[in-house]
Design a protein around this motif. Structure first.
Motif, PDB file in Angstrom:
ATOM      1  N   VAL A 142       0.869  -1.176   0.000  1.00 48.22           N
ATOM      2  CA  VAL A 142       0.000   0.000   0.000  1.00 48.22           C
ATOM      3  C   VAL A 142       0.901   1.220   0.000  1.00 48.22           C
ATOM      4  O   VAL A 142       1.625   1.478   0.969  1.00 48.22           O
ATOM      5  CB  VAL A 142      -0.942   0.008   1.226  1.00 48.22           C
ATOM      6  N   TYR A 186      -1.214  -1.515  -4.298  1.00 47.28           N
ATOM      7  CA  TYR A 186      -2.380  -0.644  -4.128  1.00 47.28           C
ATOM      8  C   TYR A 186      -1.845   0.755  -3.852  1.00 47.28           C
ATOM      9  O   TYR A 186      -1.004   0.949  -2.977  1.00 47.28           O
ATOM     10  CB  TYR A 186      -3.246  -1.093  -2.945  1.00 47.28           C
ATOM     11  N   THR A 219      -2.765   4.718  -2.804  1.00 43.46           N
ATOM     12  CA  THR A 219      -3.806   5.585  -2.262  1.00 43.46           C
ATOM     13  C   THR A 219      -4.076   6.748  -3.206  1.00 43.46           C
ATOM     14  O   THR A 219      -3.227   7.125  -4.007  1.00 43.46           O
ATOM     15  CB  THR A 219      -3.414   6.133  -0.877  1.00 43.46           C
ATOM     16  N   CYS A 276      -7.433   0.335   0.927  1.00 44.80           N
ATOM     17  CA  CYS A 276      -6.506  -0.508   0.167  1.00 44.80           C
ATOM     18  C   CYS A 276      -6.154  -1.771   0.954  1.00 44.80           C
ATOM     19  O   CYS A 276      -6.120  -2.877   0.393  1.00 44.80           O
ATOM     20  CB  CYS A 276      -5.235   0.272  -0.158  1.00 44.80           C
TER      21      CYS A 276
END
Length: 325
Positions: A9, A37, A39, A48
């Motif tokens: 993330v 993933y 943001t 996420c």
């Protein structure tokens, strides 16, 4: 660990997100079956992380600052999914406290060779709190420092704002409620910590601030002048480095599983480095609720013990302590 399903993330707005981030997929791909993933507005780090958990990740790596790490952690609390940390923010206090290096190489080594550690977290006004909550001087300093300065200067960006706040300290009334007592006094800063690096001096009242003791540590600073504030800060730093509790009259501390904090007038609240409205503030410890990849401990080395019943309140201005029935 090769082939383990992991999710990265990434917060592209983090303070140092550009430093080597483009190489992360390839470097992590050698250790993990990786999915990325990123943001964005409308897609938080927690969202996420939740998606990654649904898709079977056993490790979710938070690449960003303390706010990103805390947000990812909020989706993992109470699960068997482990949190990994790549510190790319301004302060990186969570990584620092866990012993995770602030270099990309060192942090990647922990992801590859570290061991899971069960730590406490907390719920603060409905949010997951990994590090600490603050009201008063600390909250105002972080909240009033522009993002562009944090990205340019890192932790040093807080110095200018902090000096301005020190020149106009404004004490406030505070009521601190635990399960068995109410405490009234005046303060310029109150910090409720689950864990905190030594450099976060306003959290360093007790001898140990540990995320493995099932409780929270509250530190009150009531300095009212620049000279008092500087002296208090130096004393907090000295005692923290020596592993000793504070002794100055204008600093107090206590530990509890749950705190409710109200102030007069209302004060800004900071939770894990992010602005979170104003007081009142309610913080409750969730013991051993989060698994995180941390550097391996030496064989037989345990965390430093947290003394039971350690408390200091005497000397705080307008102090009243009322036991609850």
């Amino acid at each position: 660990m090769t082939g383990r399903r992991a999710a990265l993330v990434l917060n592209p707005a983090a303070g140092h997100a550009g430093d080597g981030v483009e190489s992360l997929p390839a470097r992590l791909g050698g250790e993990f079956a990786l999915r990325i993933y990123e943001t964005a507005p409308g897609r938080s780090a927690a969202a996420c992380a939740e998606a990654a958990c649904r898709e079977g990740a056993s490790l979710v790596i938070a690449a960003g600052g303390d706010g990103t790490v805390s947000s990812v952690a909020s989706a993992l609390v109470g699960t068997d999914v482990c949190l990994g940390v790549l510190p790319l923010g301004t302060a990186n206090s969570i990584a620092h406290t866990l012993g995770i290096p602030d270099t990309l190489e060192g942090a990647l080594e922990v992801l590859a060779r570290g061991e899971p550690l069960a730590i406490d977290v907390a719920r603060a006004n409905g949010r997951t709190m990994v590090l600490l909550s603050a009201v008063g001087l600390h909250a105002d300093t972080v909240g009033e420092t522009p993002q562009e300065l944090k990205q340019r200067w890192g932790v040093l960006a807080y110095v200018g704002t902090g000096l301005k706040k020190l020149m106009s300290l404004s004490p406030f009334g505070v009521e601190i409620e635990t399960d068995d007592q109410r405490i009234h006094c005046r303060a310029t800063a109150v910090t409720i910590a689950n864990m905190a690096p030594v450099r976060t001096v306003l959290a360093q009242g007790p001898s140990v601030v540990s995320p493995e003791d099932g409780r929270l540590d509250l530190t009150i600073v009531s300095a009212t002048t620049l000279v008092e504030a500087v002296a208090a800060g130096l004393h907090l730093l000295k005692t923290a480095m020596e592993g000793e509790p504070v002794e100055r009259d204008n600093i107090g501390f206590l530990a509890a599983r749950r705190f409710r904090l109200t102030t007069d007038p209302p004060q800004h609240v900071l939770i894990d480095g992010e602005e979170a409205g104003t007081t009142p503030l309610v913080v409750e410890c969730l013991p051993r609720a989060l698994r995180v990849l941390a550097p391996r401990r030496e064989e037989g080395r345990a965390p430093p013990p947290a003394p039971e019943g350690e408390v200091k309140l005497e000397g705080l201005p307008d102090l009243e302590v009322e036991p609850k029935a």
